[in-house]
Design an enzyme around this catalytic site. Structure first.
Site, mmCIF file in Angstrom:
data_model
loop_
_atom_site.group_PDB
_atom_site.id
_atom_site.type_symbol
_atom_site.label_atom_id
_atom_site.label_comp_id
_atom_site.label_asym_id
_atom_site.label_seq_id
_atom_site.Cartn_x
_atom_site.Cartn_y
_atom_site.Cartn_z
ATOM 1 N N CYS A 2 -10.548 25.808 -21.207
ATOM 2 C CA CYS A 2 -9.591 25.735 -22.308
ATOM 3 C C CYS A 2 -8.491 26.758 -22.051
ATOM 4 O O CYS A 2 -8.589 27.573 -21.140
ATOM 5 C CB CYS A 2 -10.264 26.080 -23.624
ATOM 6 S SG CYS A 2 -11.713 25.065 -23.944
ATOM 7 N N ARG A 28 -4.595 23.240 -18.819
ATOM 8 C CA ARG A 28 -5.956 23.765 -18.873
ATOM 9 C C ARG A 28 -6.893 22.899 -19.709
ATOM 10 O O ARG A 28 -8.112 23.099 -19.716
ATOM 11 C CB ARG A 28 -5.958 25.186 -19.440
ATOM 12 C CG ARG A 28 -5.123 26.155 -18.638
ATOM 13 C CD ARG A 28 -5.171 27.526 -19.257
ATOM 14 N NE ARG A 28 -6.515 28.067 -19.178
ATOM 15 C CZ ARG A 28 -7.013 28.720 -18.150
ATOM 16 N NH1 ARG A 28 -6.255 28.919 -17.082
ATOM 17 N NH2 ARG A 28 -8.237 29.172 -18.157
ATOM 18 N N TRP A 75 -10.561 21.638 -23.602
ATOM 19 C CA TRP A 75 -11.165 20.659 -22.690
ATOM 20 C C TRP A 75 -12.649 20.756 -23.014
ATOM 21 O O TRP A 75 -13.302 21.741 -22.703
ATOM 22 C CB TRP A 75 -10.866 21.062 -21.253
ATOM 23 C CG TRP A 75 -11.292 20.080 -20.218
ATOM 24 C CD1 TRP A 75 -10.755 18.849 -19.977
ATOM 25 C CD2 TRP A 75 -12.333 20.264 -19.247
ATOM 26 N NE1 TRP A 75 -11.404 18.255 -18.921
ATOM 27 C CE2 TRP A 75 -12.376 19.104 -18.450
ATOM 28 C CE3 TRP A 75 -13.227 21.278 -18.961
ATOM 29 C CZ2 TRP A 75 -13.267 18.938 -17.405
ATOM 30 C CZ3 TRP A 75 -14.118 21.112 -17.924
ATOM 31 C CH2 TRP A 75 -14.138 19.953 -17.153
ATOM 32 N N ASN A 101 -12.418 30.648 -24.785
ATOM 33 C CA ASN A 101 -12.471 29.906 -23.532
ATOM 34 C C ASN A 101 -13.714 30.367 -22.790
ATOM 35 O O ASN A 101 -13.847 31.557 -22.504
ATOM 36 C CB ASN A 101 -11.222 30.197 -22.691
ATOM 37 C CG ASN A 101 -11.313 29.595 -21.302
ATOM 38 O OD1 ASN A 101 -11.940 28.556 -21.109
ATOM 39 N ND2 ASN A 101 -10.685 30.233 -20.327
ATOM 40 N N GLY A 102 -14.616 29.455 -22.526
ATOM 41 C CA GLY A 102 -15.833 29.831 -21.805
ATOM 42 C C GLY A 102 -17.024 29.100 -22.366
ATOM 43 O O GLY A 102 -16.870 28.075 -23.043
ATOM 44 N N GLU A 471 -7.862 14.970 1.443
ATOM 45 C CA GLU A 471 -6.986 15.409 0.351
ATOM 46 C C GLU A 471 -6.173 14.230 -0.196
ATOM 47 O O GLU A 471 -5.959 14.119 -1.408
ATOM 48 C CB GLU A 471 -6.076 16.549 0.854
ATOM 49 C CG GLU A 471 -5.028 17.056 -0.117
ATOM 50 C CD GLU A 471 -5.580 17.579 -1.445
ATOM 51 O OE1 GLU A 471 -6.794 17.745 -1.580
ATOM 52 O OE2 GLU A 471 -4.768 17.794 -2.365
ATOM 53 N N LYS A 475 -6.259 13.059 -4.083
ATOM 54 C CA LYS A 475 -5.066 12.918 -4.939
ATOM 55 C C LYS A 475 -5.056 11.548 -5.598
ATOM 56 O O LYS A 475 -4.769 11.427 -6.783
ATOM 57 C CB LYS A 475 -3.763 13.065 -4.117
ATOM 58 C CG LYS A 475 -3.358 14.433 -3.687
ATOM 59 C CD LYS A 475 -2.857 15.352 -4.782
ATOM 60 C CE LYS A 475 -3.959 16.111 -5.434
ATOM 61 N NZ LYS A 475 -4.482 17.288 -4.842
ATOM 62 N N GLU A 478 -7.709 11.299 -8.369
ATOM 63 C CA GLU A 478 -7.415 12.130 -9.537
ATOM 64 C C GLU A 478 -6.406 11.496 -10.474
ATOM 65 O O GLU A 478 -6.582 11.517 -11.680
ATOM 66 C CB GLU A 478 -6.796 13.470 -9.086
ATOM 67 C CG GLU A 478 -7.749 14.507 -8.620
ATOM 68 C CD GLU A 478 -7.031 15.819 -8.362
ATOM 69 O OE1 GLU A 478 -6.241 15.895 -7.400
ATOM 70 O OE2 GLU A 478 -7.251 16.777 -9.114
ATOM 71 N N HIS A 494 -19.945 3.773 11.411
ATOM 72 C CA HIS A 494 -21.346 4.170 11.219
ATOM 73 C C HIS A 494 -21.830 3.847 9.807
ATOM 74 O O HIS A 494 -22.697 4.535 9.277
ATOM 75 C CB HIS A 494 -21.525 5.650 11.550
ATOM 76 C CG HIS A 494 -21.157 5.964 12.953
ATOM 77 N ND1 HIS A 494 -21.921 5.565 14.026
ATOM 78 C CD2 HIS A 494 -20.066 6.570 13.473
ATOM 79 C CE1 HIS A 494 -21.332 5.943 15.155
ATOM 80 N NE2 HIS A 494 -20.195 6.554 14.845
ATOM 81 N N LYS A 600 -6.990 21.790 -14.967
ATOM 82 C CA LYS A 600 -6.429 22.455 -13.786
ATOM 83 C C LYS A 600 -7.379 23.500 -13.225
ATOM 84 O O LYS A 600 -7.466 23.685 -12.014
ATOM 85 C CB LYS A 600 -5.112 23.115 -14.205
ATOM 86 C CG LYS A 600 -4.420 23.882 -13.104
ATOM 87 C CD LYS A 600 -3.492 22.984 -12.358
ATOM 88 C CE LYS A 600 -2.869 23.623 -11.152
ATOM 89 N NZ LYS A 600 -2.718 22.652 -10.076
HETATM 90 O O1 M6R Z 1 -8.039 26.764 -8.624
HETATM 91 P P1 M6R Z 1 -8.858 26.236 -7.477
HETATM 92 O O2 M6R Z 1 -8.067 26.019 -6.254
HETATM 93 O O3 M6R Z 1 -10.068 27.086 -7.217
HETATM 94 O O4 M6R Z 1 -9.378 24.834 -7.965
HETATM 95 C C1 M6R Z 1 -10.253 24.074 -7.185
HETATM 96 C C2 M6R Z 1 -10.286 22.639 -7.643
HETATM 97 O O5 M6R Z 1 -10.758 22.569 -8.964
HETATM 98 C C3 M6R Z 1 -8.927 21.990 -7.552
HETATM 99 O O6 M6R Z 1 -8.407 22.062 -6.266
HETATM 100 C C4 M6R Z 1 -8.990 20.533 -8.007
HETATM 101 O O7 M6R Z 1 -9.683 19.785 -7.052
HETATM 102 C C5 M6R Z 1 -7.555 20.038 -8.227
HETATM 103 N N1 M6R Z 1 -7.481 19.254 -9.407
HETATM 104 C C6 M6R Z 1 -7.005 19.328 -7.058
HETATM 105 O O8 M6R Z 1 -5.844 18.620 -7.284
#
Ligand code: M6R
Length: 605
Positions: A2, A28, A75, A101-102, A471, A475, A478, A494, A600
């Site tokens: 959060c 967040r 969140w 937050n936590g 990656e 993307k 996500e 394989h 994030k």
């Molecule tokens: O802040 P961080 O780089 O430690 O975060 C790691 C992942 O949570 C972060 O890279 C996540 O996969 C992103 N949403 C990627 O776009």
């Protein structure tokens, strides 16, 4: 995860400032939002589930009066996203409002005791116990700040709390343990927030409270105390980010803006090379490296393995942060453990660095100044990406990659290894290569339009470009919710080849071989792998810099018109993949900045 914010001023209306601040933290969490202020000796509370703008249209946060308040974007972890579970939470008598937050690991037992003592809970959250505990301690004679302190001592887990009380209307109290919290020293008032962009518009002067430090602020002063009540002398730091960096500046989405910023980010990260060289000179003897990271940062780290093992002959492991505890017996003083994280707050990476420190040398590659992971590390490389707001990481990934290349280059120089020769000057060309690619954005848009309805994508790459394929797939997953997998090109036969048919789209990354002695010439093998999927009917999009690339048998081709060395191709090839995901998301009518179910920064394990 959060986002929390608090603001206290003499006479400014807090609600409009809090609303603006909390919007900056929407990355967040975006399933609920709320604000509480102290208005004429009462707590005024407005909150609901939904994105900030939607909720604000209904309940008009800026109509709330009062010059002190707290705000929250949620969140959900405990309790569904709905109005009651949204923060801020209040006590029985609505005299205290808290944001949190936590995760309070022992909330069940605390709640049970409080209920037995007559407290009535409104929500299903763990957070609400905080408001009731503060109320309880105040009723026992503690003043507000000590009531927060006593509450904090009882709760277990990673937590950051902001609180206001009608009994102390001129005080805003905050405290943290392992969850982010930063203090902003403004002209007309003071702030607490989970992250700096929340108040960047008002101040760049910040204090980073450590774990277990109590923040007591009024409109003019901020005092920080330890758990025994001793006043601490804290350093005031100045952030070098600008407010504009956290604005869309005419772009439709932060993600597109951040993709467009990448050529500058590469240059800025290169400009910080001297700092990395200095760190390398302090590292001493290193026999092994272990990268630890999650998500996109993990893909940056995996690229690091290719670099360090192929060219520096340093055995290198890459471990997901959440898996690190199952491998931490390998730690010793000859090992450099490198923790890669954009936010510097990812719970799994933070736990991992805590396990590694005192056993191995630790280095953090992090974007956010003063974040928790940086406080645990022996050495820190700050990536120079500026604030990244879109949930999907783009520019921070590139700056992590450049930092890892620079680390390898300077380590190699230290070891009189040939790898470093010419490499910096080759990376210096990358910003131009990226700018050139961005001119061909329309071509990517066309490809995105054509394939937006596909339901399965594979991303293939060999050698250095394989982590880029991972990656690219991440993307796409996500922000478009299309199922996507990244694979080493040679691995498909394989097993996964069984999935290939005419409905599957395969994106093949095929950097060209070139004359550089350190290139690894994976192109021909990749073309063979491409034929394997083509002959099973897959639709192929090739991304290649191969000079005769137009002759290959594919459905669509995106030509990378530059001579980037295969070794450096991860710095360039990721850009068309980011654009492809972005435009597919747009053509599907989605919001690429705020993908469903994601936040994030993941501060829970
Ligand atoms: O802040 P961080 O780089 O430690 O975060 C790691 C992942 O949570 C972060 O890279 C996540 O996969 C992103 N949403 C990627 O776009």
């Amino acid at each position: 995860m959060c986002g929390i914010v608090g603001y206290i001023s003499k006479d400014e209306k807090a609600s409009s400032i809090l609303l603006d601040a909390v919007k900056k933290l929407e990355y967040r969490g975006y399933d609920s939002v709320g604000i509480a202020t102290i208005n004429n000796g009462k707590i005024e509370l407005r909150k609901d589930s939904g994105k900030i703008d939607e909720v604000d249209r209904e309940i008009h946060f800026v109509d709330m009066a009062g010059s002190a308040g707290v705000a929250h974007v949620r969140w959900a972890t405990h309790g569904h996203p709905n109005k009651t579970n949204s923060h801020p939470h209040t006590d029985n008598n609505n005299t205290i409002a808290i944001v949190h937050n936590g995760i309070i690991e022992n909330h069940e037992e605390l709640k049970k005791e409080l209920i037995e003592e007559g407290h009535i809970f409104k929500s299903k959250t763990d957070s609400e116990v905080i408001a009731h505990l503060i109320e309880k301690f105040i009723s026992e004679g503690f003043n507000f700040q000590n009531a927060v302190l006593e509450t904090f001592k009882l709760i277990k887990g990673s937590n950051a709390i902001g609180a206001i009380s009608v009994n102390s209307p001129n005080e805003l109290i905050a405290i943290r343990h392992e969850s982010p919290l930063v203090v902003g020293l403004g002209k007309n008032g003071n702030f607490i927030a989970s992250d700096v962009p929340a108040f960047l518009k008002h101040t760049k002067r910040v204090i980073f409270p450590e774990d277990n430090e109590l923040v007591i602020m009024n409109s003019d002063n901020v005092t920080i105390k330890d758990l025994n009540g001793n006043i601490l002398n804290k350093k005031v730091e100045t952030i070098d980010w600008d407010e504009e960096m956290a604005q869309k500046e005419g772009y439709d989405h932060f993600m597109l803006k951040e993709i467009n910023e990448q050529s500058v980010v590469v240059s800025d990260t290169l400009a910080g090379g001297k700092d990395i060289e200095n760190i390398v000179s302090e590292l001493g003897n290193i026999k092994r490296i272990c990268f630890v990271a999650c998500g996109t940062s993990y893909h940056g780290a995996l690229t690091g393995k290719y670099i360090f093992e192929s060219f520096l002959n340093i055995p290198t492991d890459v471990i997901y942060s959440s898996e690190f505890k199952y491998f931490n017996n390998v730690l010793d003083e000859d090992m450099l453990a490198i923790f890669v994280s954009q936010s510097g707050e990812t719970a799994d990476t933070l736990s991992a660095i805590k396990m590694a420190k005192n056993h191995s040398k630790t280095l953090a590659i992090v974007n956010v100044l003063g974040s928790s992971i940086t406080r645990e590390a022996d050495h820190i490389i700050y990536t120079k990406a500026g604030p990244e707001i879109a949930v999907a990481a783009t520019k921070t990934y590139l700056s992590q990659l450049v930092s890892i290349y620079l680390l390898a280059i300077y380590l190699s120089k230290n070891r009189s290894n040939v790898f470093h020769e010419n490499m910096v000057s080759q990376i210096e060309k990358v910003p131009d290569y990226i700018n050139q690619l961005m001119l061909d954005e329309d071509q990517i848009k066309e490809i995105a339009k054509k394939y937006k309805s596909a339901s399965v994508f594979f991303f293939l790459g060999r050698g250095f470009i394989y982590p880029t394929a991972l990656e690219g797939a991440l993307k796409l997953k996500e922000i478009t919710y299309i199922h996507a997998e990244g694979y080493p090109s040679g691995e498909l036969k394989h097993g996964p080849l069984a999935l290939i048919d005419e409905d599957v789209v395969v994106v093949v990354l095929a950097p060209s071989e070139n004359s550089n002695s350190i290139s690894i010439n994976s192109y021909n093998d990749t073309v063979n792998n491409m034929e394997e999927v083509k002959s099973r009917g897959a639709q192929i999009i090739a991304i290649t810099s191969y000079k005769n690339g137009e002759n290959i048998n594919v459905n669509d081709i995106f030509k990378v018109d530059n001579q980037v060395d295969e070794l450096l191709s991860p710095l360039v090839y990721i850009v068309p993949l980011q654009l492809l995901s972005y435009y597919i998301s747009i053509y599907k009518g989605l919001d690429p900045d705020k993908p469903r179910n994601l936040a994030k920064c993941v501060t829970v394990k």
